[in-house]
Design an enzyme around this catalytic site. Structure first.
Site, PDB file in Angstrom:
ATOM      1  N   ASP A   1       0.738  -1.263  -0.214  1.00 45.99           N
ATOM      2  CA  ASP A   1      -0.609  -0.079  -0.345  1.00 45.99           C
ATOM      3  C   ASP A   1       1.059   1.224  -0.586  1.00 45.99           C
ATOM      4  O   ASP A   1       0.454   2.556  -0.477  1.00 45.99           O
ATOM      5  CB  ASP A   1      -0.776   0.134   1.202  1.00 45.99           C
ATOM      6  CG  ASP A   1      -0.459  -0.093   2.449  1.00 45.99           C
ATOM      7  OD1 ASP A   1       0.853  -0.977   2.332  1.00 45.99           O
ATOM      8  OD2 ASP A   1      -0.951   0.738   3.264  1.00 45.99           O
TER       9      ASP A   1
ATOM     10  N   HIS B   1       0.683   6.697  -2.340  1.00 45.26           N
ATOM     11  CA  HIS B   1      -0.040   4.960  -2.779  1.00 45.26           C
ATOM     12  C   HIS B   1      -0.144   4.949  -3.804  1.00 45.26           C
ATOM     13  O   HIS B   1      -1.129   5.938  -4.639  1.00 45.26           O
ATOM     14  CB  HIS B   1      -1.305   5.984  -2.200  1.00 45.26           C
ATOM     15  CG  HIS B   1      -1.512   4.709  -0.378  1.00 45.26           C
ATOM     16  ND1 HIS B   1      -0.772   4.360  -0.138  1.00 45.26           N
ATOM     17  CD2 HIS B   1      -2.372   4.259  -0.298  1.00 45.26           C
ATOM     18  CE1 HIS B   1      -1.129   3.828   1.785  1.00 45.26           C
ATOM     19  NE2 HIS B   1      -1.975   3.701   1.512  1.00 45.26           N
TER      20      HIS B   1
ATOM     21  N   GLU C   1      -1.950   9.453  -0.609  1.00 41.63           N
ATOM     22  CA  GLU C   1      -3.656   7.737  -0.398  1.00 41.63           C
ATOM     23  C   GLU C   1      -4.679   8.467  -0.347  1.00 41.63           C
ATOM     24  O   GLU C   1      -5.565   8.393  -0.690  1.00 41.63           O
ATOM     25  CB  GLU C   1      -3.052   7.033   0.976  1.00 41.63           C
ATOM     26  CG  GLU C   1      -3.909   6.631   1.381  1.00 41.63           C
ATOM     27  CD  GLU C   1      -3.276   6.248   2.502  1.00 41.63           C
ATOM     28  OE1 GLU C   1      -3.861   5.554   3.193  1.00 41.63           O
ATOM     29  OE2 GLU C   1      -2.376   6.395   4.099  1.00 41.63           O
TER      30      GLU C   1
ATOM     31  N   TRP D   1     -10.946  -5.984  -1.184  1.00 41.76           N
ATOM     32  CA  TRP D   1     -10.179  -6.504  -0.828  1.00 41.76           C
ATOM     33  C   TRP D   1     -10.043  -8.041  -1.244  1.00 41.76           C
ATOM     34  O   TRP D   1      -9.129  -8.909  -2.271  1.00 41.76           O
ATOM     35  CB  TRP D   1     -10.329  -6.146   0.482  1.00 41.76           C
ATOM     36  CG  TRP D   1      -9.468  -4.743   0.915  1.00 41.76           C
ATOM     37  CD1 TRP D   1      -8.698  -4.252   1.373  1.00 41.76           C
ATOM     38  CD2 TRP D   1     -10.441  -3.648   0.716  1.00 41.76           C
ATOM     39  NE1 TRP D   1      -8.281  -3.384   1.738  1.00 41.76           N
ATOM     40  CE2 TRP D   1      -9.729  -2.510   1.210  1.00 41.76           C
ATOM     41  CE3 TRP D   1     -11.441  -3.146   0.000  1.00 41.76           C
ATOM     42  CZ2 TRP D   1      -9.425  -1.126   0.816  1.00 41.76           C
ATOM     43  CZ3 TRP D   1     -12.062  -1.943  -0.411  1.00 41.76           C
ATOM     44  CH2 TRP D   1     -10.808  -0.982   0.284  1.00 41.76           C
TER      45      TRP D   1
ATOM     46  N   ASP E   1      -6.057  -2.773  -2.822  1.00 44.73           N
ATOM     47  CA  ASP E   1      -5.575  -2.152  -3.472  1.00 44.73           C
ATOM     48  C   ASP E   1      -4.821  -2.730  -5.426  1.00 44.73           C
ATOM     49  O   ASP E   1      -4.809  -1.955  -6.537  1.00 44.73           O
ATOM     50  CB  ASP E   1      -3.743  -1.772  -3.323  1.00 44.73           C
ATOM     51  CG  ASP E   1      -4.647  -0.938  -1.631  1.00 44.73           C
ATOM     52  OD1 ASP E   1      -5.114  -1.094  -0.733  1.00 44.73           O
ATOM     53  OD2 ASP E   1      -4.023   0.296  -1.460  1.00 44.73           O
TER      54      ASP E   1
ATOM     55  N   ARG F   1       5.675   4.223   5.968  1.00 42.99           N
ATOM     56  CA  ARG F   1       5.503   4.661   7.206  1.00 42.99           C
ATOM     57  C   ARG F   1       5.145   3.105   7.988  1.00 42.99           C
ATOM     58  O   ARG F   1       5.782   1.820   7.560  1.00 42.99           O
ATOM     59  CB  ARG F   1       4.032   5.156   7.429  1.00 42.99           C
ATOM     60  CG  ARG F   1       2.666   4.062   7.185  1.00 42.99           C
ATOM     61  CD  ARG F   1       1.264   4.808   6.891  1.00 42.99           C
ATOM     62  NE  ARG F   1       0.241   4.176   5.967  1.00 42.99           N
ATOM     63  CZ  ARG F   1      -1.041   4.643   5.428  1.00 42.99           C
ATOM     64  NH1 ARG F   1      -0.944   5.877   5.554  1.00 42.99           N
ATOM     65  NH2 ARG F   1      -1.762   3.801   5.263  1.00 42.99           N
ATOM     66  N   ASP F   2       4.946   2.896   9.360  1.00 46.78           N
ATOM     67  CA  ASP F   2       5.240   1.589   9.797  1.00 46.78           C
ATOM     68  C   ASP F   2       3.241   0.811   9.332  1.00 46.78           C
ATOM     69  O   ASP F   2       2.476  -0.023  10.557  1.00 46.78           O
ATOM     70  CB  ASP F   2       4.604   1.778  11.364  1.00 46.78           C
ATOM     71  CG  ASP F   2       3.274   2.412  11.570  1.00 46.78           C
ATOM     72  OD1 ASP F   2       2.766   2.932  11.134  1.00 46.78           O
ATOM     73  OD2 ASP F   2       3.107   2.639  13.009  1.00 46.78           O
ATOM     74  N   GLU F   3       4.154  -0.200   8.558  1.00 49.84           N
ATOM     75  CA  GLU F   3       2.713  -0.697   7.114  1.00 49.84           C
ATOM     76  C   GLU F   3       3.102  -1.812   6.350  1.00 49.84           C
ATOM     77  O   GLU F   3       3.487  -2.485   6.785  1.00 49.84           O
ATOM     78  CB  GLU F   3       1.974   0.277   7.168  1.00 49.84           C
ATOM     79  CG  GLU F   3       0.262  -0.482   6.614  1.00 49.84           C
ATOM     80  CD  GLU F   3      -0.611   0.309   6.014  1.00 49.84           C
ATOM     81  OE1 GLU F   3      -2.390   0.043   5.649  1.00 49.84           O
ATOM     82  OE2 GLU F   3      -0.410   1.608   6.981  1.00 49.84           O
TER      83      GLU F   3
END
Length: 784
Positions: A370, A679, A658, A445, A383, A374-376
């Protein structure tokens, strides 16, 4: 890759894929998974020194196969065995641990050393936003085997076992989210070369490991794909030294520097500036910071055990004067071949398209993520479900996405048919907030299990893609059929829906105008239709009939409960009409005409600002042009006010955001906790640019037959589009010349093209370059 039975289980498929055809690949495994006896700061070095066997002649071939719990870099006699980085990447480690093979014939010598550097990577480093590490295991490991074949046919095998040694590296900290610390004072020159004194090094021990999990990758490795020099170095209002690379990218910095021993250089990374300083709030808990400690000599630094999403770097502790020649940014992502191009007369649109390409590059780092900063950084299924057609035009992503789909199928099978929202599914190991619903199939998804294979089939015409994923596709569709309410609608349970509707509050991204049941039920209709088509293609006629009946039942329930007598669809917003048109759920031309008119009316009433989220955005421009509203589609594309595709471009964006307003007009960052500046999902509009503005779309899977039908509109005077198909390159160029419309189309050998001209004229042409001219009086938009 050879075709397999549609009924092949993921386990059988993984076994088949790990067996190559070369003599060396078929050599049995003799290796063990080894781990150092000491922790060594989470970045140990491993080495094995040996001598070549004598009496067998010269070395004919030497192949190293390697993988790890964590990430590894392998060397033979001090030379890297390949150009890949961050190998073996991130797969569903519980079922698939990929290995890579290297031809190292030129590297082995009478005395040879295999050297390996390990790091935490995805296996042991932080994953997701819960602050958790060690999701897959607590110990790093290396599994490798060097097979050396001599002229007389003798094979000498040197495999990872307890005879190896382990020692410390210069890396003292490494994490994908937080960064890497390298202390050059700890460098051990020659550690991976013969004759190195490893007398103080520790030993290794074996870890429990089932070699049946090993799989040869289907997709390409991650590599260094470009280098970007700084555009500007300046001082922030707070006195910080900032470097602007001019492009939001993914990778790291590298440089050679000399200063006093023990001096510390710190590099912080971010995508944007806020109030002239590094904008780090969108990173959430990710530190994105690299630290370099100087040895006193000339030190070369390259932090290859992490990666960052950034345009700007804040540098402290640099000895002397920092100039644009002092350092460079290394762009890192999966090594993909570029196949599709687009360019037009509108430079803002060109920049949008470049942003989409860069967004793909940054997020196609071993798997489709995605975001990269960041912390992801997770493989969110929604997506890629909508972006796959765009990706398959821009790059050859067949192997890349096939590899990821194998992980999806493995996760799905382990979860009784449930397709998780991220693949690999790290979230299953993370605590959920109190009251959060149990995981279940989610529209759009989970649909990645069906929509992504279908996008690959349409792009490449390779039936084995559908064969390999058939069980996954049907399992998902059957599961959702069991989730329908008594009304026959998919209107129960948690849904993301039209995620990030621009009218939602920053802290409520799920709060969309579009009814979640309408969105989910429309998606299921498309999924059931595709699954039925797949079943027929593969000869599973009973399955095909079942899924066709399911699609018919879903359509009937949708029409009964969601479509009013006058044609209005529940929630009466742009997304529900765009999906209804794009997915073909409406039963008659009259219904489609009404939906198109209503969609165009809503677009006009909103002053051509975007009003759709993740679900509706990829399909709205296509729905408008398909129903004869190309003027509204073009104005929607070319709008510059927020929210719109071009608003970020006017704000200096170099990737897709995003949120439509990830940065507000005053230059401050959106206050929402979830704000990324890289994103790709909303960049799915490029599919419309390629097919409709550019005019290239497949009439048959793999472009064995092509439709060339550019739809023109005010604001774009010419466009050039090309696509390298499995059969050759298709090129389309059109322009308005003195009011007349001119088109030049190049068709590769063995391909037939239907050319549709403004005003309705149509020609069927074969291989070659063909020119067409439509007089000004007839050159009206084809979608009008």
């Amino acid at each position: 890759m050879a075709p397999t039975s549609p009924a092949t289980t993921p386990e059988h498929l993984f076994h088949k894929l790990q067996n190559g055809t070369s003599r060396m690949t078929s050599t049995p495994w003799h290796a063990a998974m080894i781990t150092p006896d000491e922790e060594f700061d989470g970045a140990p070095l491993l080495r094995k020194e040996f001598r070549l066997g004598e009496g067998h002649g010269a070395v004919a071939k030497a192949t190293l196969r390697a993988t790890a719990f964590g990430v590894y870099e392998a060397l033979i006699n001090g030379v890297p065995v390949g150009e890949d980085v961050l190998s073996p990447g991130w797969s569903s480690y519980e079922w698939r641990l990929r290995y890579r093979s290297y031809d190292v014939t030129a590297l082995v010598g009478p005395s040879t050393v295999i050297g390996v550097s390990l790091g935490n990577g995805w296996y042991r480093g932080r994953l997701a936003w819960h602050g958790m590490s060690n999701l897959y295991g607590h110990e790093l490991g290396f599994f490798g085997q060097l097979d050396i074949e001599f002229e007389d046919g003798h094979v000498q095998t040197v495999a990872s076992d307890t005879s190896w040694q382990s020692g410390p590296s210069a890396t003292t900290v490494n994490d994908l989210y937080d960064g890497q610390t390298i202390d050059a004072r700890r460098n051990q020159p020659g550690w991976a070369e013969p004759g190195f004194d490893a007398g103080t090094w520790a030993g290794v021990r074996t870890l429990k490991f089932d070699a049946g999990r090993l799989a040869e990758p289907v997709g390409p490795p991650v590599g260094r794909t470009a280098v970007v020099k700084p555009r500007e170095i300046f001082t922030s209002p707070g006195g910080k030294t900032l470097v602007d690379f001019g492009q939001n990218l993914v990778g790291w910095l590298r440089f050679t520097v000399q200063g006093e021993a023990g001096q510390i250089i710190t590099v912080r990374h971010a995508e944007v500036l806020e109030d002239g300083e590094l904008g780090v709030r969108p990173l959430r808990s990710a530190k994105a910071t690299d630290t370099f400690i100087l040895s006193g000599g000339a030190d070369f630094f390259e932090p290859t055990k992490t990666f960052h999403g950034f345009r700007y770097a804040e540098i402290t502790g640099w000895p002397g004067t920092l100039t644009v020649d002092s350092l460079e940014a290394v762009v890192v992502h999966s090594e993909l071949e570029r196949t599709g191009t687009f360019e037009c007369s509108n430079e803002l649109v060109n920049q949008l398209h470049r942003n989409i390409v860069w967004g793909l590059r940054g997020n196609f780092l071993d798997l489709p993520t995605d975001c990269p900063q960041r912390d992801e950084r997770l493989g969110w299924t929604g997506d890629i479900a909508v972006f796959a057609p765009t990706a398959a035009f821009l790059y050859d992503v067949k192997g890349f996405l096939q590899d990821w789909l194998l992980d999806l199928a493995a996760e799905q099978k382990a979860a009784d048919g449930l397709v998780p929202i991220t693949v690999p599914d790290a979230l299953k190991y993370c605590p959920q907030p109190p009251g959060f619903p149990a995981p279940e199939s989610s529209a759009l998804w989970s649909e990645a299990s069906v929509w992504v294979p279908w996008a690959l089939w349409e792009a490449y015409g390779d039936l084995t893609v559908l064969q390999h994923q058939y069980e996954s596709m049907t399992s998902h569709t059957r599961r959702v059929a069991g989730l329908l309410s008594p009304t026959g609608l998919w209107d129960q349970g948690f849904q993301f829906g039209d995620w990030l509707d621009p009218d939602a509050e920053p802290d409520k991204p799920w709060d969309a105008k579009a009814d979640t049941g309408v969105v989910a039920t429309t998606c299921l209709f498309r999924t059931a239709t595709i699954t039925a088509q797949t079943a027929r293609l593969l000869g599973h006629y009973d399955d095909a009939e079942y899924f066709e009946q399911l699609a018919a039942r879903v359509q009937a329930s949708y029409l009964e409960h969601y479509v009013a007598a006058d044609g209005t669809i529940r929630s009466d917003c742009t997304t529900v009409y765009a999906l209804a048109i794009a997915f073909g759920i409406l039963p008659s031309a009259e219904h489609v005409e009404f939906a198109g008119e209503r969609l165009a009316e809503l677009v006009r009433k909103n002053n051509y600002r975007v009003s759709t989220g993740f679900a509706g955005t990829p399909f709205i421009t296509g729905a408008l042009t398909d129903t004869g509203h190309s003027e509204e589609a073009y104005r929607l594309l070319l709008e510059e006010g927020c929210p719109s595709w071009l608003y970020p471009v006017t704000m200096g964006a170099t990737t897709v955001w995003e949120r439509w307003d990830s940065m507000l007009e005053d230059g401050t960052i959106n206050p929402g906790e979830m704000t990324s500046f890289n994103h790709y999902a909303l960049g799915a509009v490029a599919d419309w640019l390629h097919k409709t503005v550019g005019g290239i779309s497949p009439l048959a899977p793999g472009y064995t037959k092509v439709r060339i039908a550019p739809v023109t509109g005010e604001g774009i005077d010419w466009a050039k589009t090309s696509l390298k198909t499995p059969h050759g390159t298709v090129r389309v160029e059109w322009k308005h010349d003195g009011g007349a419309f001119r088109l030049e189309a190049t068709v590769p050998g063995g391909v037939e093209a239907d050319v549709v001209l403004p005003g309705g004229g149509q020609r069927t042409v074969g291989a070659g370059t063909h020119s067409f001219r439509v007089p000004a009086a007839l050159a009206v938009p084809t979608g009008a």
